[in-house]
Design a protein around this motif. Structure first.
Motif, mmCIF file in Angstrom:
data_model
loop_
_atom_site.group_PDB
_atom_site.id
_atom_site.type_symbol
_atom_site.label_atom_id
_atom_site.label_comp_id
_atom_site.label_asym_id
_atom_site.label_seq_id
_atom_site.Cartn_x
_atom_site.Cartn_y
_atom_site.Cartn_z
ATOM 1 N N ARG A 327 0.867 -1.178 0.000
ATOM 2 C CA ARG A 327 0.000 0.000 0.000
ATOM 3 C C ARG A 327 0.903 1.226 0.000
ATOM 4 O O ARG A 327 1.497 1.574 1.025
ATOM 5 C CB ARG A 327 -0.915 -0.005 1.226
ATOM 6 N N LEU A 328 1.012 1.878 -1.157
ATOM 7 C CA LEU A 328 1.958 2.976 -1.322
ATOM 8 C C LEU A 328 1.499 4.219 -0.567
ATOM 9 O O LEU A 328 0.306 4.458 -0.367
ATOM 10 C CB LEU A 328 2.137 3.304 -2.803
ATOM 11 N N ALA A 329 2.496 5.001 -0.185
ATOM 12 C CA ALA A 329 2.247 6.289 0.459
ATOM 13 C C ALA A 329 3.401 7.209 0.103
ATOM 14 O O ALA A 329 4.546 6.767 -0.061
ATOM 15 C CB ALA A 329 2.120 6.138 1.972
ATOM 16 N N ALA A 330 3.093 8.488 -0.069
ATOM 17 C CA ALA A 330 4.116 9.484 -0.376
ATOM 18 C C ALA A 330 4.686 10.012 0.932
ATOM 19 O O ALA A 330 3.949 10.482 1.799
ATOM 20 C CB ALA A 330 3.531 10.620 -1.209
ATOM 21 N N GLU A 331 5.993 9.927 1.064
ATOM 22 C CA GLU A 331 6.687 10.419 2.256
ATOM 23 C C GLU A 331 7.230 11.807 1.940
ATOM 24 O O GLU A 331 8.206 11.962 1.210
ATOM 25 C CB GLU A 331 7.810 9.451 2.631
ATOM 26 N N LEU A 332 6.569 12.827 2.480
ATOM 27 C CA LEU A 332 6.937 14.217 2.225
ATOM 28 C C LEU A 332 7.475 14.852 3.493
ATOM 29 O O LEU A 332 7.126 14.437 4.608
ATOM 30 C CB LEU A 332 5.729 15.010 1.711
ATOM 31 N N TYR A 333 8.307 15.876 3.317
ATOM 32 C CA TYR A 333 8.904 16.573 4.453
ATOM 33 C C TYR A 333 8.494 18.047 4.397
ATOM 34 O O TYR A 333 8.625 18.704 3.352
ATOM 35 C CB TYR A 333 10.421 16.435 4.430
ATOM 36 N N VAL A 334 7.995 18.540 5.512
ATOM 37 C CA VAL A 334 7.418 19.877 5.600
ATOM 38 C C VAL A 334 8.218 20.699 6.602
ATOM 39 O O VAL A 334 8.688 20.170 7.624
ATOM 40 C CB VAL A 334 5.930 19.794 6.031
ATOM 41 N N GLN A 376 -2.283 11.162 5.838
ATOM 42 C CA GLN A 376 -2.657 10.040 6.699
ATOM 43 C C GLN A 376 -1.905 10.065 8.030
ATOM 44 O O GLN A 376 -2.452 9.697 9.056
ATOM 45 C CB GLN A 376 -2.363 8.722 5.976
ATOM 46 N N VAL A 377 -0.647 10.483 8.013
ATOM 47 C CA VAL A 377 0.188 10.471 9.214
ATOM 48 C C VAL A 377 0.997 11.750 9.259
ATOM 49 O O VAL A 377 1.510 12.205 8.232
ATOM 50 C CB VAL A 377 1.140 9.251 9.230
ATOM 51 N N ILE A 378 1.102 12.331 10.460
ATOM 52 C CA ILE A 378 1.968 13.487 10.694
ATOM 53 C C ILE A 378 2.856 13.147 11.886
ATOM 54 O O ILE A 378 2.352 12.841 12.971
ATOM 55 C CB ILE A 378 1.166 14.771 10.981
ATOM 56 N N ASP A 379 4.175 13.166 11.680
ATOM 57 C CA ASP A 379 5.091 12.817 12.765
ATOM 58 C C ASP A 379 5.039 13.874 13.864
ATOM 59 O O ASP A 379 4.818 15.070 13.610
ATOM 60 C CB ASP A 379 6.523 12.711 12.231
ATOM 61 N N ASN A 380 5.265 13.412 15.083
ATOM 62 C CA ASN A 380 5.278 14.322 16.235
ATOM 63 C C ASN A 380 6.677 14.838 16.542
ATOM 64 O O ASN A 380 6.834 15.710 17.397
ATOM 65 C CB ASN A 380 4.725 13.621 17.469
ATOM 66 N N ILE A 381 7.700 14.278 15.900
ATOM 67 C CA ILE A 381 9.060 14.767 16.084
ATOM 68 C C ILE A 381 9.651 15.051 14.712
ATOM 69 O O ILE A 381 9.194 14.515 13.700
ATOM 70 C CB ILE A 381 9.931 13.744 16.844
ATOM 71 N N ASP A 382 10.671 15.906 14.691
ATOM 72 C CA ASP A 382 11.252 16.313 13.412
ATOM 73 C C ASP A 382 12.293 15.307 12.960
ATOM 74 O O ASP A 382 12.822 14.519 13.750
ATOM 75 C CB ASP A 382 11.884 17.694 13.552
ATOM 76 N N LEU A 390 2.908 11.376 5.815
ATOM 77 C CA LEU A 390 2.608 10.287 4.889
ATOM 78 C C LEU A 390 1.273 10.578 4.220
ATOM 79 O O LEU A 390 0.276 10.852 4.904
ATOM 80 C CB LEU A 390 2.552 8.943 5.617
ATOM 81 N N VAL A 391 1.271 10.514 2.897
ATOM 82 C CA VAL A 391 0.087 10.839 2.098
ATOM 83 C C VAL A 391 -0.313 9.582 1.339
ATOM 84 O O VAL A 391 0.522 8.950 0.673
ATOM 85 C CB VAL A 391 0.375 11.991 1.125
ATOM 86 N N THR A 392 -1.590 9.213 1.439
ATOM 87 C CA THR A 392 -2.108 8.048 0.725
ATOM 88 C C THR A 392 -3.085 8.497 -0.354
ATOM 89 O O THR A 392 -3.462 9.673 -0.430
ATOM 90 C CB THR A 392 -2.812 7.093 1.705
ATOM 91 N N HIS A 393 -3.491 7.550 -1.180
ATOM 92 C CA HIS A 393 -4.397 7.865 -2.294
ATOM 93 C C HIS A 393 -5.738 8.368 -1.764
ATOM 94 O O HIS A 393 -6.280 7.835 -0.796
ATOM 95 C CB HIS A 393 -4.605 6.608 -3.143
ATOM 96 N N GLU A 394 -6.250 9.400 -2.392
ATOM 97 C CA GLU A 394 -7.546 9.958 -1.995
ATOM 98 C C GLU A 394 -8.661 9.162 -2.666
ATOM 99 O O GLU A 394 -8.699 9.052 -3.897
ATOM 100 C CB GLU A 394 -7.632 11.425 -2.407
ATOM 101 N N PRO A 395 -9.554 8.580 -1.878
ATOM 102 C CA PRO A 395 -10.649 7.809 -2.481
ATOM 103 C C PRO A 395 -11.497 8.683 -3.394
ATOM 104 O O PRO A 395 -11.732 9.868 -3.131
ATOM 105 C CB PRO A 395 -11.454 7.330 -1.260
ATOM 106 N N GLY A 396 -11.942 8.082 -4.486
ATOM 107 C CA GLY A 396 -12.792 8.795 -5.421
ATOM 108 C C GLY A 396 -12.049 9.567 -6.473
ATOM 109 O O GLY A 396 -12.679 10.169 -7.350
ATOM 110 N N THR A 397 -10.704 9.588 -6.424
ATOM 111 C CA THR A 397 -9.924 10.292 -7.432
ATOM 112 C C THR A 397 -9.235 9.280 -8.337
ATOM 113 O O THR A 397 -9.316 8.073 -8.139
ATOM 114 C CB THR A 397 -8.884 11.213 -6.771
ATOM 115 N N GLU A 398 -8.545 9.813 -9.352
ATOM 116 C CA GLU A 398 -7.854 8.945 -10.304
ATOM 117 C C GLU A 398 -6.808 8.109 -9.577
ATOM 118 O O GLU A 398 -6.020 8.636 -8.770
ATOM 119 C CB GLU A 398 -7.178 9.805 -11.376
#
Length: 464
Positions: A327-334, A376-382, A390-398
């Motif tokens: 189950r893929l998820a995009a790991e982004l850094y903010v 889907q997930v936001i870390d509590n530490i840097d 962590l970003v997962t696929h949005e239901p109902g989209t392509e």
């Protein structure tokens, strides 16, 4: 000085005869430029009131949402030597398939019949324990028999004491009779001697009386000796009665000592049996570790040990395995400045490496080649000064492209509030952060505040 009016055929009838007059025109480029500039200015002014979606931009890579879906290494549980490989790189394996086989390198496990011999030792110990248990039971029965024998011997000794007492009484009564007979014989002898002196009795009668007296004396002495012997027998019977407790106490104590020794040996044997069972179970489990199996269905990415006969240590990695259908998820850094603006459930637009896209970050509906996702997930530490989401696929989209692989690059921007374009330009020029929406739920599907209303932006636009 006023400009001279350009001559025309109306004002100067002869102007048509001159070429210069025919080619001379009033310049209109300035007016056209002014009109275009005014139109563009008006268009820019109108565009300034168009809605613009604020966003937070970030980069990252593809990973998986579940830890078990991420690439993993398969270690060797025990140390050994690689005997053979059963797979090759890039091969799809099912859960439980054998990847490699190893053999022992420790001398204590060289015996191929080690399991059978250990099982025989265990059975022998169990048989010894069974016999020792029977011995313990026999010693217990022996103690019961000794206690019964003690009671019988005590009863017998008490009877003997009573018999001795009765005999002492009988001998004492006989002694009283003998003393009375002795006293009578003595008085008769004295009277007989007196009569003999007076001449009334003959010497023969006196000698008969003296003999009678000697018989009474002897009888008295015999009765006294008999009474003494009876008393000794009574004392001996009492001593024997008292010694029975000590004698049987010694026998019972010795039997109890033997029983406790047998019980202690039994407990020690039980401990050895438990230890041998543990060893047998460990050997049985260890035998299963000779085959390195796949923990889950996936693809063999790389063999970390090459060839056959190579020694591997305990816990050393052998194979890298990529689980199938992760189950893929995009790991982004903010940036830390932007992390308060995010929450679980925020919509995100993603652009993947290798897929062409035409991106308008402020107008996500006009972008081409981007894909939808939700936080889907936001870390509590840097992590190195930035926060991971962590970003997962949005239901109902392509759906995301099927050829995507873990580790591919991804570019994303989280969608925030809608504001006018002029406000966004003013914010960017001044370096202000995007609008902050407070009192939002900390997770997707969270409840609103007590008054049932969601907080709104302090500037432009409500929560999307």
């Amino acid at each position: 000085m006023p400009f001279a009016e350009h001559p025309t055929s109306e004002t100067h009838p002869d102007a048509g005869r001159f070429t210069a007059f025919r080619r001379a025109r009033t310049p209109r480029a300035g007016r056209t430029l002014a009109r275009w500039a005014g139109g563009l200015g008006l268009l820019v002014l109108l565009c300034g009131f168009l809605p613009w979606t604020q966003n937070i931009r970030s980069t990252g890579k593809l990973t998986t949402l579940r830890p078990q879906d991420r690439p993993q290494t398969v270690p060797s549980t025990i140390g050994g030597r690689i005997k053979t490989w059963r797979v090759q790189e890039g091969q799809l394996v099912q859960k439980g398939d054998t990847l490699a086989e190893i053999v022992e390198i420790k001398d204590k496990y060289f015996d191929p019949e080690l399991l059978a011999r250990t099982r025989e030792q265990l059975e022998a110990k169990i048989a010894g324990l069974r016999e020792n248990t029977a011995k313990t039971a026999a010693l217990g029965n022996q103690q019961d028999a000794l206690r019964l024998a003690l009671q019988a011997s005590l009863a017998k000794a008490r009877n003997k004491v009573r018999q001795a007492d009765l005999k002492v009484r009988s001998d004492r009564a006989e002694l009283v009779a003998a003393r009375a007979d002795f006293a009578i014989a003595q008085r008769q002898l004295e009277r007989q001697e007196l009569l003999y002196k007076q001449g009334l009795k003959s010497l023969t009668e006196l000698e008969q009386r003296r003999l009678k007296f000697q018989e009474s004396t002897a009888k008295l002495q015999a009765v006294q000796n008999k009474l003494g012997a009876s008393r000794q027998d009574s004392v001996s019977a009492r001593i024997e009665l008292q010694s029975l407790d000590a004698e049987y106490a010694d026998k019972i104590a010795k039997s109890e000592s033997d029983r406790r020794s047998a019980t202690g040996y039994q407990f020690d044997t039980e401990g050895q049996i438990a230890k041998m069972r543990n060893e047998l179970a460990n050997l049985s489990i260890r035998a299963g570790y000779y085959f390195i199996t796949a923990p889950q269905t996936g693809y063999v990415v790389r063999a970390l040990k090459e060839g056959q006969g190579e020694i591997v240590k305990e816990g050393e990695d052998l194979v890298t395995l990529m689980p199938a259908n992760p189950r893929l998820a995009a790991e982004l850094y903010v940036k830390p400045m932007d992390i308060p603006l995010l929450r679980v459930g925020r919509r995100v637009r993603l652009q993947f490496d290798g897929w062409p896209a035409l991106v308008f970050t402020g107008w996500p509906g006009s972008s081409f080649g981007t894909f939808g996702g939700i936080v889907q997930v936001i870390d509590n530490i840097d992590s190195n000064g930035q926060y991971r989401i962590l970003v997962t696929h949005e239901p109902g989209t392509e759906p995301w492209p099927a050829p995507l692989r873990v580790g591919s690059g991804v570019y994303g921007w989280a969608l925030l509030d809608d504001v006018p374009v002029w406000y966004e330009l003013w914010r960017q020029i001044n370096g202000f952060p995007p609008n902050y929406v407070g009192a939002e739920p900390a997770y997707a599907g969270g409840k609103d505040s007590k008054d049932g209303k969601k907080a709104k932006s302090a500037d432009y636009g409500n929560e999307e």
